[in-house]
Design a protein around this motif. Structure first.
Motif, PDB file in Angstrom:
ATOM      1  N   GLU A 131       0.805  -1.222   0.000  1.00 47.09           N
ATOM      2  CA  GLU A 131       0.000   0.000   0.000  1.00 47.09           C
ATOM      3  C   GLU A 131       0.839   1.273   0.000  1.00 47.09           C
ATOM      4  OE1 GLU A 131      -3.794  -1.703   2.517  1.00 47.09           O
ATOM      5  OE2 GLU A 131      -2.046  -1.021   3.617  1.00 47.09           O
TER       6      GLU A 131
ATOM      7  N   ASP B  53       0.041   3.704  -2.849  1.00 48.46           N
ATOM      8  CA  ASP B  53      -1.231   4.405  -2.698  1.00 48.46           C
ATOM      9  C   ASP B  53      -1.117   5.567  -1.711  1.00 48.46           C
ATOM     10  OD1 ASP B  53      -2.424   2.719  -4.491  1.00 48.46           O
ATOM     11  OD2 ASP B  53      -3.361   1.441  -2.983  1.00 48.46           O
TER      12      ASP B  53
ATOM     13  N   ARG C 241       0.331   9.460  -8.992  1.00 53.95           N
ATOM     14  CA  ARG C 241       1.008   8.166  -9.036  1.00 53.95           C
ATOM     15  C   ARG C 241       2.149   8.175 -10.058  1.00 53.95           C
ATOM     16  NH1 ARG C 241      -1.335   3.781  -6.857  1.00 53.95           N
ATOM     17  NH2 ARG C 241      -3.425   4.660  -7.059  1.00 53.95           N
TER      18      ARG C 241
ATOM     19  N   GLN D  51      -0.335  -2.787  -7.947  1.00 56.34           N
ATOM     20  CA  GLN D  51      -1.390  -1.808  -8.199  1.00 56.34           C
ATOM     21  C   GLN D  51      -2.731  -2.501  -8.436  1.00 56.34           C
ATOM     22  OE1 GLN D  51       0.469   0.061 -11.564  1.00 56.34           O
ATOM     23  NE2 GLN D  51       1.560   1.580 -10.335  1.00 56.34           N
TER      24      GLN D  51
ATOM     25  N   ASN E 212      -4.294  -3.877  -5.186  1.00 50.96           N
ATOM     26  CA  ASN E 212      -4.928  -2.824  -4.390  1.00 50.96           C
ATOM     27  C   ASN E 212      -6.231  -2.350  -5.029  1.00 50.96           C
ATOM     28  OD1 ASN E 212      -2.838  -2.965  -2.598  1.00 50.96           O
ATOM     29  ND2 ASN E 212      -1.741  -1.202  -3.400  1.00 50.96           N
TER      30      ASN E 212
END
Length: 532
Positions: free
Chosen positions: A63, A66, A117, A237, A240
């Motif tokens: 994570e 993120d 990102r 990615q 998640n």
């Protein structure tokens, strides 16, 4: 404004070490501040977690991207979250897999997060790297990619259908309310969209939703089983993204599976998971690919050049592989290697394994699994059965000498107490084309020469004659290879005595175990060797 959940791991190693369980029980409701750890030498996206001045752990490695994207999108330097509780690994003690669950309020759009990102990574490090070798069909990765795409597809369909049904319920409610009032209806398209579905259309949507939910449960179960095999940036990615979308599905079973997947996130880089993945990539895959090769260009004249390219891969990952293939996968994950680059690097490594150029690899995992290391090193140097008859026969001779004096623990006398008990060994040698399979005399002559002049202390199995072997060679044993006797169906054993069948199968097992040990001493993985 929506909310996102993150997980804090590593409580057993930092400021709350020794009282981590008690701390986790009391942490609900506390403010946990997440701070990027740019100086971390292992994980380029590591994020620390603080409770006031207490350094309590790290955001789960899956994570970190993120959290950093959210911080960048909000133009901040850290992220304040609220602790929602804790959990630990199912079926273990309270410390095993202990993690906090924290929640952040998201006040930026998905588009802003996606733009942020892109600022995280600088892939210019790969610009100067070139790979001229083949992209090999590593089955585990291909199947995982396909499984993921199908799972995301059905999840998106479920969310879409749920939204349609929800809008229809709202429209039906609005329509009922409007009939009770004196207000007039506009005839524009916006009002038309609010018209409820007819009964048949709604029933069809609900049936489709049930089918999709059942499919999603099955695909999610498969995903959870195999999701530990892809260490690329894109898969992190995707994982998640799937977890976030599961929260939008109204289904208790899927929510339960989602929570289980959340719990597993802290274990994705554990040594046990990596060892299984390493076995798949560096032993199973090259063996499978070698079997499928049918006259295709093999790149043997380019191996030196390709290996130089592997050594030039960023972050010194190929030397890391040469030090320890299991730790190599951890480094691939923490360096956030893009999937395209990872596939090229893995393909090059598998090519080296297939061609026997990994004899200098030092260790396999933190426990030093010698068998797995040997299996990888011998993939590329195992000739076909017909090319190594002499070497296999030498191993068999050593095993024959040992089984002739073998005494089963707890039993009196030698294991091969009857002459007919040599029959399974005779059949094995025939199956491997070391002796004529239909010539009992050749096996008897082999035994006589092998034991001639040998001084053996203690009891020894009586040597057989050709009539003993002919007497033993009845159906179903004569109809099948010796290594396949244990797999025979019950109907094939109708006229066979259970005691005789079990004894013959046991002789095969004991002989194969002796033979494997002899092969291992010479650096040969016998089971893999014999399958080629």
């Amino acid at each position: 404004m929506k909310k996102l959940k993150f997980h804090i791991v590593g409580l057993t190693h930092n400021d709350v070490k020794g009282r981590e369980v008690e701390y986790a029980r009391e942490a609900e409701g506390r403010t946990i501040c997440l701070v990027p750890d740019d100086a971390n030498p292992f994980d380029m996206l590591a994020v620390k977690a603080y409770d006031k001045q207490l350094f309590i752990g790290y955001v789960s490695a899956l994570e970190g991207e993120d959290v950093r994207a959210l911080i960048i999108a909000r133009k901040g330097r850290n992220l304040r979250t609220r602790c929602q509780g804790s959990n630990s690994k199912e079926g273990a003690d309270e410390k095993s897999g202990l993690q906090l669950i924290v929640e952040a309020r998201v006040d930026v759009s998905e588009q802003e997060i996606e733009l942020a990102r892109r600022e995280i990574y600088d892939d210019g490090i790969y610009d100067g790297w070139h790979y001229s070798g083949p992209i090999l069909p590593i089955d585990k990765l291909t199947r995982f990619s396909d499984c993921t795409m199908m799972l995301e597809g059905v999840i998106n369909d479920i969310i879409s259908i749920q939204e349609q049904l929800s809008r229809d319920s709202d429209s039906s409610h609005d329509s009922d309310s409007s009939h009770d009032s004196d207000s007039s209806h506009d005839s524009d398209s916006a009002e038309a969209d609010k018209n409820p579905l007819d009964a048949d259309s709604r029933s069809a949507l609900e049936a489709e939703l049930r089918d999709n939910l059942e499919e999603a449960r099955e695909r999610l179960s498969s995903f959870m089983e195999i999701q530990r095999s892809d260490y690329s940036r894109e898969m992190t990615q995707t994982r998640n993204r799937i977890l976030n979308n599961l929260d939008l599905i109204d289904d208790e079973e899927i929510h339960r599976m989602g929570e289980q997947l959340y719990t597993e996130m802290g274990f994705i880089t554990s040594s046990a998971y990596r060892e299984r993945a390493a076995q798949s990539f560096f032993v199973d895959a090259p063996i499978a690919i070698k079997k499928k090769q049918t006259g295709a260009y093999d790149y043997k004249d380019q191996l030196d050049a390709i290996e130089k390219q592997l050594y030039a891969f960023p972050y010194s990952l190929y030397p890391t592989f040469k030090a320890d293939p299991v730790d190599f996968l951890r480094q691939v994950f923490y360096k956030r290697v893009p999937r395209k680059m990872m596939l090229q690097l893995l393909s090059g490594i598998v090519l080296m394994i297939m061609n026997g150029r990994v004899s200098d690899v030092k260790q396999w995992g933190k426990h030093g699994n010698e068998e797995a290391l040997l299996a990888m090193k011998t993939v590329g140097k195992k000739p076909a059965i017909g090319e190594h008859n002499n070497e296999l026969k030498e191993l068999v001779e050593k095993a024959v000498l040992k089984i002739a004096v073998y005494q089963k623990r707890g039993c009196y006398g030698v294991f091969l107490s009857k002459k007919v008990y040599w029959y399974p060994v005779f059949r094995l040698m025939g199956d491997w084309e070391l002796l004529p399979s239909n010539s009992p005399q050749s096996f008897c002559t082999f035994l006589e020469k092998l034991f001639e002049g040998k001084k053996i202390s203690g009891p020894k199995a009586p040597l057989c004659g050709r009539n003993d072997l002919r007497q033993a060679g009845v159906a179903p044993f004569s109809d099948h290879e010796a290594l396949k006797w244990k797999d025979l169906e019950q109907e094939e054993l109708v006229n066979t005595q259970d005691a005789k069948f079990n004894r013959y199968c046991e002789i095969v097992d004991v002989f194969m175990e002796i033979l494997r040990n002899e092969a291992f001493k010479k650096g040969i993985m016998l089971d893999v060797w014999l399958k080629e």
